[in-house]
Design an enzyme around this catalytic site. Structure first.
Site, PDB file in Angstrom:
ATOM      1  N   ALA A 112       0.980  -1.145  -0.146  1.00 57.43           N
ATOM      2  CA  ALA A 112       0.128   0.056   0.043  1.00 57.43           C
ATOM      3  C   ALA A 112       0.668   1.081   0.179  1.00 57.43           C
ATOM      4  O   ALA A 112       1.724   1.162   0.550  1.00 57.43           O
ATOM      5  CB  ALA A 112      -0.937   0.126   1.250  1.00 57.43           C
TER       6      ALA A 112
ATOM      7  N   GLY B 130       1.704  -6.272   0.269  1.00 56.43           N
ATOM      8  CA  GLY B 130       0.372  -6.232  -0.751  1.00 56.43           C
ATOM      9  C   GLY B 130       0.483  -7.092  -2.093  1.00 56.43           C
ATOM     10  O   GLY B 130      -0.549  -7.466  -2.333  1.00 56.43           O
TER      11      GLY B 130
ATOM     12  N   GLU C 108      -0.296 -10.476  -0.872  1.00 53.05           N
ATOM     13  CA  GLU C 108      -1.397 -10.523  -0.712  1.00 53.05           C
ATOM     14  C   GLU C 108      -2.400 -10.723  -1.916  1.00 53.05           C
ATOM     15  O   GLU C 108      -3.205 -11.514  -1.943  1.00 53.05           O
ATOM     16  CB  GLU C 108      -2.148  -9.436   0.186  1.00 53.05           C
TER      17      GLU C 108
ATOM     18  N   GLU D 266       5.184  -6.901   6.495  1.00 55.94           N
ATOM     19  CA  GLU D 266       4.926  -5.812   7.139  1.00 55.94           C
ATOM     20  C   GLU D 266       5.307  -5.780   8.535  1.00 55.94           C
ATOM     21  O   GLU D 266       5.498  -4.439   9.045  1.00 55.94           O
ATOM     22  CB  GLU D 266       3.199  -5.805   6.931  1.00 55.94           C
TER      23      GLU D 266
END
Length: 265
Positions: free
Chosen positions: A66, A117, A120, A139
């Protein structure tokens, strides 16, 4: 439909490539999420699209995490909304879930870094083929946790113990390491990457794609428990007969031939 951060490329046998192109780092932001959601809707409804491949135009990055700087700046402007960060996390989760639920095979073509991300999004795809770069949920090294479904999907794919190890240590895995753990389906040399992904996607596309979508729905339902999963499976089995695929497959079986599910495509 017009896109600014995505390039949609329709290739042979109903394989459609989504190329992410959000320079400089392919970071996930509001506009990219919006375009990904629009692309899922468009390609789900597109009968000519049988298989979806998600790839990157960036030479070294599949998808970055992000846009944390932008998120923090925006969160400062949204101090009145106590749930702003939570809502942003839920938005990314919902965006990636659209690919997980897409009633067609989805392949993550990872030829670059897929950290945070990016990992993910790859985990939300049905298949992960990787060339260069590294993959992982990193993260925690920033004092954060995966917020776009990573804790859930990695645990379901690898099990609790391995997911905890990879997430707690923020491990970055090369393709062969990720393949050995089962995080990706295949590690391939970079020079053969597109050729291998194309062949894999086209092989899927020649199969019973409607049935694959229904099998995917039933597989996803395992998360709801056995009883509910069996109900979904029974309904999905019945729904296979809403297409021509059973007649094509059964006719080929009795004639001792290979089924041509591209017939009429």
């Amino acid at each position: 439909m017009s896109y600014h951060l995505l390039e949609i490329e329709r290739r042979d046998k109903g394989v459609t490539w989504i190329h992410i192109n959000n320079p400089p780092a392919n970071a996930i932001g509001y506009e990219l999420m919006q375009e990904l959601e629009e692309a899922v809707g468009e390609l789900t409804d597109d009968k000519a699209t049988r298989v979806v491949v998600i790839a990157s135009k960036h030479p070294k990055i599949f998808l970055a995490g992000a846009d944390l700087k932008g998120m923090m700046m925006t969160s400062g402007e949204a101090v009145e909304d106590d749930n702003f960060i939570e809502k942003e996390s839920a938005r990314m989760q919902a965006c990636f879930q659209r690919f997980a639920e897409m009633p067609k095979p989805v392949i993550a073509a990872i030829n670059g870094y897929a950290l945070g991300g990016g990992c993910e999004l790859a985990l939300a795809c049905d298949f992960r083929i990787m060339g260069s770069g590294k993959i992982g949920l990193t993260e925690v090294s920033l004092g954060l946790i995966p917020g776009a479904g990573g804790t859930q999907r990695m645990t379901r794919i690898l099990g609790r113990a391995m997911a905890m190890e990879l997430i707690f240590f923020g491990k970055k895995l090369e393709a062969k390491e990720a393949e050995a753990l089962g995080l990706i389906h295949s590690a391939v040399p970079s020079e053969q990457f597109e050729e291998v992904v194309t062949a894999f996607a086209e092989e899927l596309a020649t199969g019973a794609v409607h049935a694959m979508g229904l099998a995917k729905r039933a597989i996803n339902a395992t998360e709801k428990g056995l009883e509910e999963g069996l109900k979904v499976e029974a309904q999905a089995f019945a729904d296979t007969f809403l297409s021509d695929e059973p007649s094509i497959g059964l006719a080929a079986f009795f004639q001792k031939q290979k089924a041509n599910f591209l017939e009429g495509y």
